[in-house]
Design a protein around this motif. Structure first.
Motif, mmCIF file in Angstrom:
data_model
loop_
_atom_site.group_PDB
_atom_site.id
_atom_site.type_symbol
_atom_site.label_atom_id
_atom_site.label_comp_id
_atom_site.label_asym_id
_atom_site.label_seq_id
_atom_site.Cartn_x
_atom_site.Cartn_y
_atom_site.Cartn_z
ATOM 1 N N VAL A 9 0.856 -1.185 0.000
ATOM 2 C CA VAL A 9 0.000 0.000 0.000
ATOM 3 C C VAL A 9 0.891 1.233 0.000
ATOM 4 O O VAL A 9 1.842 1.315 0.778
ATOM 5 N N SER A 10 0.578 2.175 -0.871
ATOM 6 C CA SER A 10 1.291 3.446 -0.895
ATOM 7 C C SER A 10 0.392 4.518 -0.303
ATOM 8 O O SER A 10 -0.821 4.511 -0.528
ATOM 9 N N ALA A 11 0.977 5.429 0.462
ATOM 10 C CA ALA A 11 0.224 6.518 1.099
ATOM 11 C C ALA A 11 0.602 7.838 0.443
ATOM 12 O O ALA A 11 1.782 8.099 0.172
ATOM 13 N N TYR A 12 -0.420 8.658 0.198
ATOM 14 C CA TYR A 12 -0.226 9.955 -0.453
ATOM 15 C C TYR A 12 -1.081 11.018 0.238
ATOM 16 O O TYR A 12 -2.025 10.702 0.958
ATOM 17 N N ALA A 30 -1.658 -1.971 -4.676
ATOM 18 C CA ALA A 30 -0.940 -2.307 -5.906
ATOM 19 C C ALA A 30 -1.904 -2.508 -7.070
ATOM 20 O O ALA A 30 -1.533 -2.323 -8.227
ATOM 21 N N ASP A 31 -3.156 -2.858 -6.771
ATOM 22 C CA ASP A 31 -4.160 -3.067 -7.812
ATOM 23 C C ASP A 31 -4.839 -1.765 -8.250
ATOM 24 O O ASP A 31 -5.740 -1.776 -9.071
ATOM 25 N N GLY A 32 -4.429 -0.612 -7.665
ATOM 26 C CA GLY A 32 -4.966 0.675 -8.057
ATOM 27 C C GLY A 32 -6.199 1.120 -7.286
ATOM 28 O O GLY A 32 -6.694 2.221 -7.488
ATOM 29 N N ARG A 33 -6.693 0.261 -6.382
ATOM 30 C CA ARG A 33 -7.850 0.663 -5.583
ATOM 31 C C ARG A 33 -7.414 1.646 -4.497
ATOM 32 O O ARG A 33 -6.307 1.574 -3.981
ATOM 33 N N LEU A 60 -12.700 8.743 -9.509
ATOM 34 C CA LEU A 60 -12.075 7.425 -9.613
ATOM 35 C C LEU A 60 -13.049 6.290 -9.931
ATOM 36 O O LEU A 60 -12.622 5.209 -10.330
ATOM 37 N N GLY A 61 -14.326 6.517 -9.731
ATOM 38 C CA GLY A 61 -15.308 5.467 -10.013
ATOM 39 C C GLY A 61 -15.086 4.245 -9.141
ATOM 40 O O GLY A 61 -14.929 4.343 -7.935
ATOM 41 N N ASP A 62 -15.021 3.067 -9.769
ATOM 42 C CA ASP A 62 -14.887 1.809 -9.028
ATOM 43 C C ASP A 62 -13.540 1.645 -8.344
ATOM 44 O O ASP A 62 -13.401 0.799 -7.450
#
Length: 93
Positions: A9-12, A30-33, A60-62
């Protein structure tokens, strides 16, 4: 990267250049969610406190899994679709 989980998980922090929209914490898998967090000193945040999360959800939608407005109160309740007011103490309990 945060190494508190087997999942990467990346935090921004999100702040538009003109300052119109800001989200305190974005957690992206990593899956973009994405999960978005707002942190408020209020004990009872209102729907208006979730407006930047609602904007992000719509962009971002889904990919937008959930949003939370963390607050100092004791109640958990829904503010918007996929966005809840969550007591900050829930992080420890």
């Amino acid at each position: 990267m945060l190494d508190v989980s087997e999942r990467k998980v990346s935090a921004y922090h999100l702040r538009q250049q003109d300052g119109r929209r800001e989200v305190d914490v974005l957690l992206e898998g990593a899956d973009g969610r994405v999960v978005g967090l707002e942190i408020k000193a209020s004990s009872s945040p209102a729907k208006a406190d979730a407006r930047h999360l609602a904007w992000l959800r719509d962009q971002l939608g889904d990919r937008f899994v959930a949003g939370a407005v963390l607050h100092t109160g004791k109640s958990l309740y829904r503010l918007e679709e996929r966005i809840s007011a969550v007591p900050i103490a829930a992080l420890w309990g």
